[in-house]
Scaffold this motif. Structure first.
Motif, PDB file in Angstrom:
ATOM      1  N   ALA A  13       0.841  -1.199   0.000  1.00  5.71           N
ATOM      2  CA  ALA A  13       0.000   0.000   0.000  1.00  5.71           C
ATOM      3  C   ALA A  13       0.876   1.250   0.000  1.00  5.71           C
ATOM      4  O   ALA A  13       2.074   1.185   0.289  1.00  5.71           O
ATOM      5  N   PRO A  14       0.293   2.410  -0.298  1.00  6.26           N
ATOM      6  CA  PRO A  14       1.076   3.649  -0.294  1.00  6.26           C
ATOM      7  C   PRO A  14       1.646   4.019   1.079  1.00  6.26           C
ATOM      8  O   PRO A  14       2.687   4.650   1.164  1.00  6.26           O
ATOM      9  N   ASN A  15       0.961   3.619   2.166  1.00  2.81           N
ATOM     10  CA  ASN A  15       1.443   3.957   3.512  1.00  2.81           C
ATOM     11  C   ASN A  15       0.807   2.983   4.513  1.00  2.81           C
ATOM     12  O   ASN A  15      -0.145   2.278   4.183  1.00  2.81           O
ATOM     13  N   PRO A  16       1.327   2.948   5.748  1.00  3.17           N
ATOM     14  CA  PRO A  16       0.769   2.027   6.748  1.00  3.17           C
ATOM     15  C   PRO A  16      -0.713   2.254   7.040  1.00  3.17           C
ATOM     16  O   PRO A  16      -1.454   1.298   7.263  1.00  3.17           O
ATOM     17  N   SER A  17      -1.157   3.498   7.000  1.00  2.13           N
ATOM     18  CA  SER A  17      -2.570   3.787   7.255  1.00  2.13           C
ATOM     19  C   SER A  17      -3.452   3.145   6.189  1.00  2.13           C
ATOM     20  O   SER A  17      -4.501   2.562   6.499  1.00  2.13           O
ATOM     21  N   MET A  18      -3.028   3.218   4.934  1.00  5.53           N
ATOM     22  CA  MET A  18      -3.788   2.591   3.851  1.00  5.53           C
ATOM     23  C   MET A  18      -3.742   1.072   3.987  1.00  5.53           C
ATOM     24  O   MET A  18      -4.735   0.391   3.729  1.00  5.53           O
ATOM     25  N   ALA A  19      -2.600   0.523   4.417  1.00 10.67           N
ATOM     26  CA  ALA A  19      -2.505  -0.926   4.647  1.00 10.67           C
ATOM     27  C   ALA A  19      -3.483  -1.341   5.748  1.00 10.67           C
ATOM     28  O   ALA A  19      -4.121  -2.397   5.651  1.00 10.67           O
ATOM     29  N   ASP A  20      -3.604  -0.516   6.787  1.00  7.99           N
ATOM     30  CA  ASP A  20      -4.596  -0.793   7.838  1.00  7.99           C
ATOM     31  C   ASP A  20      -6.009  -0.807   7.268  1.00  7.99           C
ATOM     32  O   ASP A  20      -6.823  -1.666   7.613  1.00  7.99           O
ATOM     33  N   LYS A  21      -6.309   0.135   6.388  1.00 11.12           N
ATOM     34  CA  LYS A  21      -7.645   0.204   5.790  1.00 11.12           C
ATOM     35  C   LYS A  21      -7.911  -1.006   4.909  1.00 11.12           C
ATOM     36  O   LYS A  21      -9.022  -1.550   4.913  1.00 11.12           O
ATOM     37  N   LEU A  22      -6.910  -1.445   4.155  1.00  9.89           N
ATOM     38  CA  LEU A  22      -7.081  -2.637   3.323  1.00  9.89           C
ATOM     39  C   LEU A  22      -7.343  -3.867   4.189  1.00  9.89           C
ATOM     40  O   LEU A  22      -8.198  -4.687   3.881  1.00  9.89           O
ATOM     41  N   THR A  23      -6.604  -3.975   5.299  1.00  3.29           N
ATOM     42  CA  THR A  23      -6.793  -5.100   6.217  1.00  3.29           C
ATOM     43  C   THR A  23      -8.187  -5.053   6.836  1.00  3.29           C
ATOM     44  O   THR A  23      -8.884  -6.068   6.911  1.00  3.29           O
ATOM     45  N   ALA A  24      -8.602  -3.866   7.257  1.00  2.00           N
ATOM     46  CA  ALA A  24      -9.940  -3.707   7.845  1.00  2.00           C
ATOM     47  C   ALA A  24     -11.025  -4.068   6.837  1.00  2.00           C
ATOM     48  O   ALA A  24     -12.045  -4.675   7.192  1.00  2.00           O
ATOM     49  N   LYS A  25     -10.811  -3.727   5.565  1.00  6.90           N
ATOM     50  CA  LYS A  25     -11.777  -4.072   4.520  1.00  6.90           C
ATOM     51  C   LYS A  25     -11.877  -5.586   4.361  1.00  6.90           C
ATOM     52  O   LYS A  25     -12.969  -6.132   4.176  1.00  6.90           O
ATOM     53  N   MET A  26     -10.742  -6.285   4.468  1.00  5.64           N
ATOM     54  CA  MET A  26     -10.755  -7.741   4.380  1.00  5.64           C
ATOM     55  C   MET A  26     -11.525  -8.330   5.564  1.00  5.64           C
ATOM     56  O   MET A  26     -12.329  -9.250   5.380  1.00  5.64           O
ATOM     57  N   VAL A  27     -11.289  -7.820   6.755  1.00  8.19           N
ATOM     58  CA  VAL A  27     -12.010  -8.286   7.943  1.00  8.19           C
ATOM     59  C   VAL A  27     -13.509  -8.098   7.738  1.00  8.19           C
ATOM     60  O   VAL A  27     -14.311  -9.010   7.988  1.00  8.19           O
ATOM     61  N   GLU A  28     -13.885  -6.934   7.248  1.00  9.10           N
ATOM     62  CA  GLU A  28     -15.294  -6.607   7.033  1.00  9.10           C
ATOM     63  C   GLU A  28     -15.939  -7.540   6.001  1.00  9.10           C
ATOM     64  O   GLU A  28     -17.027  -8.066   6.238  1.00  9.10           O
ATOM     65  N   ARG A  29     -15.255  -7.749   4.886  1.00  6.33           N
ATOM     66  CA  ARG A  29     -15.829  -8.595   3.827  1.00  6.33           C
ATOM     67  C   ARG A  29     -15.955 -10.052   4.265  1.00  6.33           C
ATOM     68  O   ARG A  29     -16.931 -10.723   3.945  1.00  6.33           O
ATOM     69  N   ILE A  30     -14.982 -10.547   5.021  1.00  8.24           N
ATOM     70  CA  ILE A  30     -15.048 -11.930   5.513  1.00  8.24           C
ATOM     71  C   ILE A  30     -16.175 -12.072   6.531  1.00  8.24           C
ATOM     72  O   ILE A  30     -16.899 -13.065   6.541  1.00  8.24           O
ATOM     73  N   ALA A  31     -16.359 -11.054   7.365  1.00  8.73           N
ATOM     74  CA  ALA A  31     -17.414 -11.089   8.385  1.00  8.73           C
ATOM     75  C   ALA A  31     -18.812 -11.087   7.774  1.00  8.73           C
ATOM     76  O   ALA A  31     -19.763 -11.552   8.401  1.00  8.73           O
ATOM     77  N   GLU A  32     -18.948 -10.592   6.554  1.00  7.61           N
ATOM     78  CA  GLU A  32     -20.257 -10.573   5.896  1.00  7.61           C
ATOM     79  C   GLU A  32     -20.783 -11.984   5.638  1.00  7.61           C
ATOM     80  O   GLU A  32     -21.973 -12.176   5.448  1.00  7.61           O
ATOM     81  N   GLY A  33     -19.880 -12.970   5.598  1.00  7.58           N
ATOM     82  CA  GLY A  33     -20.312 -14.352   5.461  1.00  7.58           C
ATOM     83  C   GLY A  33     -20.353 -14.879   4.041  1.00  7.58           C
ATOM     84  O   GLY A  33     -20.676 -16.042   3.823  1.00  7.58           O
ATOM     85  N   ASP A  34     -20.049 -14.053   3.050  1.00  7.29           N
ATOM     86  CA  ASP A  34     -20.071 -14.509   1.658  1.00  7.29           C
ATOM     87  C   ASP A  34     -18.708 -15.066   1.232  1.00  7.29           C
ATOM     88  O   ASP A  34     -18.496 -15.336   0.061  1.00  7.29           O
TER      89      ASP A  34
END
Length: 175
Positions: A97-118
């Motif tokens: 990612a461009p910076n650690p903050s963006m890497a955190d956001k990408l990781t959070a997005k993965m957590v969110e998408r996996i939690a959706e159950g699809d």
């Protein structure tokens, strides 16, 4: 100095300053856009759990594979995908990612998408390791782990028998 000369000097200084800022912003955007369209190589270990790397992809090819897996287009500046062992016993996907903050956001997005159950992945554990969270999942007959390391998002898939050792080695390689 007459007032009209002071005003002219200030106006000239202001215009030069604004022009310089526009030039710097344009160069910065151009550099960033170039790096998005030509991602660099993220680092990969030569082996994991004594399994040599068999196939790999770097840069644009790796970022394309990563975006295809997610069905999304992430703003990645580097990427790597490595398959280890003759039967693909472990695989690493590395996203820069461009910076650690963006890497955190990408990781959070993965957590969110996996939690959706699809997702084909089932969360099994989450643990804190120094300044990062390591997420563990099961899916596709393997154990999966993902975490942020600096500007990198690391995803490891490993056969169940070697998963813990593969994770330990991956955490050392990506502190």
């Amino acid at each position: 100095m007459p007032e009209h000369l002071k005003a002219n000097n200030f106006l000239a200084f202001l215009l030069i300053s604004v022009g310089t800022l526009v030039l710097i912003a344009s160069l910065g955007y151009g550099f960033f856009h170039y790096n998005l369209t030509n991602p660099g190589n993220a680092p990969l270990p030569d082996s994991l759990v004594d399994l040599p790397i068999k196939t790999h992809a770097f840069g644009r090819q790796a970022v394309g594979e990563i975006n295809q897996l997610h069905g999304l287009e992430f703003p990645l500046l580097s990427g790597a995908v490595g398959h280890y062992g003759d039967q693909g016993q472990t695989t690493l996907w590395i996203s820069g990612a461009p910076n650690p903050s963006m890497a955190d956001k990408l990781t959070a997005k993965m957590v969110e998408r996996i939690a959706e159950g699809d997702s084909p992945f089932r969360p099994t554990n989450e643990r804190q390791d120094e300044n990062r969270t390591i997420y563990a999942l099961d899916g596709h007959g393997q154990k999966h782990f993902y975490f942020r390391s600096g500007k990198l998002v690391v995803w490891l898939a490993a056969d169940v028998e070697i998963a813990d050792q593969a994770l330990a080695e991956t955490l050392i390689f990506y502190p």
